[in-house]
Design a protein around this motif. Structure first.
Motif, PDB file in Angstrom:
ATOM      1  N   HIS A  95     -16.126  -6.759   7.555  1.00 49.41           N
ATOM      2  CA  HIS A  95     -16.650  -5.511   6.995  1.00 49.41           C
ATOM      3  C   HIS A  95     -18.116  -5.346   7.378  1.00 49.41           C
ATOM      4  CE1 HIS A  95     -16.657  -2.078   4.365  1.00 49.41           C
ATOM      5  NE2 HIS A  95     -17.784  -2.525   3.817  1.00 49.41           N
TER       6      HIS A  95
ATOM      7  N   SER B 203      -8.613  -3.138   3.546  1.00 47.67           N
ATOM      8  CA  SER B 203      -8.769  -4.540   3.200  1.00 47.67           C
ATOM      9  C   SER B 203      -9.279  -5.269   4.429  1.00 47.67           C
ATOM     10  CB  SER B 203      -7.417  -5.114   2.759  1.00 47.67           C
ATOM     11  OG  SER B 203      -7.548  -6.479   2.444  1.00 47.67           O
TER      12      SER B 203
ATOM     13  N   VAL C 186      -5.249  -2.559   7.257  1.00 50.15           N
ATOM     14  CA  VAL C 186      -5.000  -3.502   6.172  1.00 50.15           C
ATOM     15  C   VAL C 186      -5.104  -4.891   6.803  1.00 50.15           C
ATOM     16  CG1 VAL C 186      -3.417  -4.174   4.327  1.00 50.15           C
ATOM     17  CG2 VAL C 186      -3.385  -1.816   5.181  1.00 50.15           C
TER      18      VAL C 186
ATOM     19  N   THR D 178      -5.052 -15.548   3.696  1.00 48.85           N
ATOM     20  CA  THR D 178      -4.312 -14.736   2.725  1.00 48.85           C
ATOM     21  C   THR D 178      -3.029 -14.210   3.356  1.00 48.85           C
ATOM     22  OG1 THR D 178      -6.357 -14.071   1.623  1.00 48.85           O
ATOM     23  CG2 THR D 178      -4.424 -12.665   1.273  1.00 48.85           C
TER      24      THR D 178
ATOM     25  N   TRP E 110       0.841  -1.197   0.000  1.00 52.58           N
ATOM     26  CA  TRP E 110       0.000   0.000   0.000  1.00 52.58           C
ATOM     27  C   TRP E 110       0.876   1.248   0.000  1.00 52.58           C
ATOM     28  CZ3 TRP E 110      -0.170   4.341   2.880  1.00 52.58           C
ATOM     29  CH2 TRP E 110      -1.201   5.238   2.573  1.00 52.58           C
TER      30      TRP E 110
ATOM     31  N   PRO F 283      -6.478  -8.343   5.443  1.00 52.70           N
ATOM     32  CA  PRO F 283      -7.080  -9.374   4.588  1.00 52.70           C
ATOM     33  C   PRO F 283      -7.421 -10.608   5.424  1.00 52.70           C
ATOM     34  CG  PRO F 283      -4.952  -8.650   3.720  1.00 52.70           C
ATOM     35  CD  PRO F 283      -5.098  -8.068   5.098  1.00 52.70           C
TER      36      PRO F 283
END
Length: 177
Positions: free
Chosen positions: A169, A163, A104, A110, A19, A106
Motif C-alpha cells: 500500500h 486489501s 484483493v 494469509t 467480497w 492480502p
C-alpha cells in the motif's frame, strides 16, 4: 445508465468471492468461472481444466448480453495475468462500459492459509482439487504484486485496492515506510 463491468484481481484464497457475496451491486450478473466449471464439468469440480475454455466462452457470452442491455457484470476470477484482464477490458470496450478493477491482495501468508483450508482431495475423474498448489498461489500473488504499479495504465476507469499488505500500500501510493 452506463453498463459496468467489475473484475476482481487476486490470487486463489484472497477473498474475492467473499467480497462479491458482501458487496456486489444489487442486480449485477456474476460470472464465476469456478461456478461455471463446476456446472459444466462431468465430475462437478470447480477446478476441472477440461471445461475452462467453455466456462470462459459461456461467461463472455453472458457478459456481452448483459452489457448490451446496459447492465452490470461482476467477474469473480483471479485475473492475475494481463491477458485475462485485457479480455475483460476488451469486452467492456465493445459496449462503452465503465470498468472497475477490484484488487484483493492480502499478505501471501494469509492467502496461503485460506487456500490451505480448502478441500485438498484429488478428484478421481479430473485429477484436480479445490485447493490450489502453493507454488501456483505464490506465482499468482507475485504476478499481481508486479502488476500493481501499471494497473492504472491497462485501461481501467476505476481501480479499488480492497486489501493490500501495508508494505505494498505504501509503495503503491509512493509513500516511504
Amino acid at each position: 445508465m452506463r453498463p459496468t463491468l467489475y473484475a476482481t484481481i487476486g490470487p486463489a484464497g484472497a477473498g474475492k468471492t467473499t467480497w462479491r457475496h458482501q458487496h456486489a451491486p444489487p442486480g449485477a450478473t456474476v460470472i464465476s468461472l469456478d461456478e461455471r466449471r463446476s456446472a459444466l464439468s462431468p465430475c462437478g469440480c470447480s477446478a476441472d481444466p477440461s471445461v475452462n475454455a467453455a466456462a470462459v466462452a459461456d461467461g463472455t457470452a453472458d457478459t456481452r448480453a448483459v452489457l448490451a442491455a446496459g447492465g452490470t457484470v461482476v467477474w469473480d476470477v483471479t485475473n492475475y495475468l494481463p491477458r485475462f484482464r485485457a479480455h475483460l477490458l476488451d469486452l467492456a470496450a465493445e459496449f462503452d462500459a465503465a470498468t472497475v478493477g477490484l484488487v484483493v491482495l492480502p499478505p501471501l501468508l494469509t492467502v496461503l492459509a485460506r487456500n490451505g483450508g480448502r478441500d485438498g482431495r484429488i478428484c478421481a475423474v479430473c485429477g484436480m482439487a479445490r485447493r490450489v498448489p502453493d507454488p501456483v498461489v505464490w506465482a499468482m500473488h507475485a504476478a499481481i504484486t508486479d502488476a500493481l504499479p501499471g494497473l492504472h495504465r491497462e485501461g481501467w476507469h476505476t481501480l479499488h485496492f480492497l486489501s493490500l499488505p501495508p508494505y505494498l500500500h505504501r509503495r503503491h501510493h509512493g509513500r516511504t515506510p
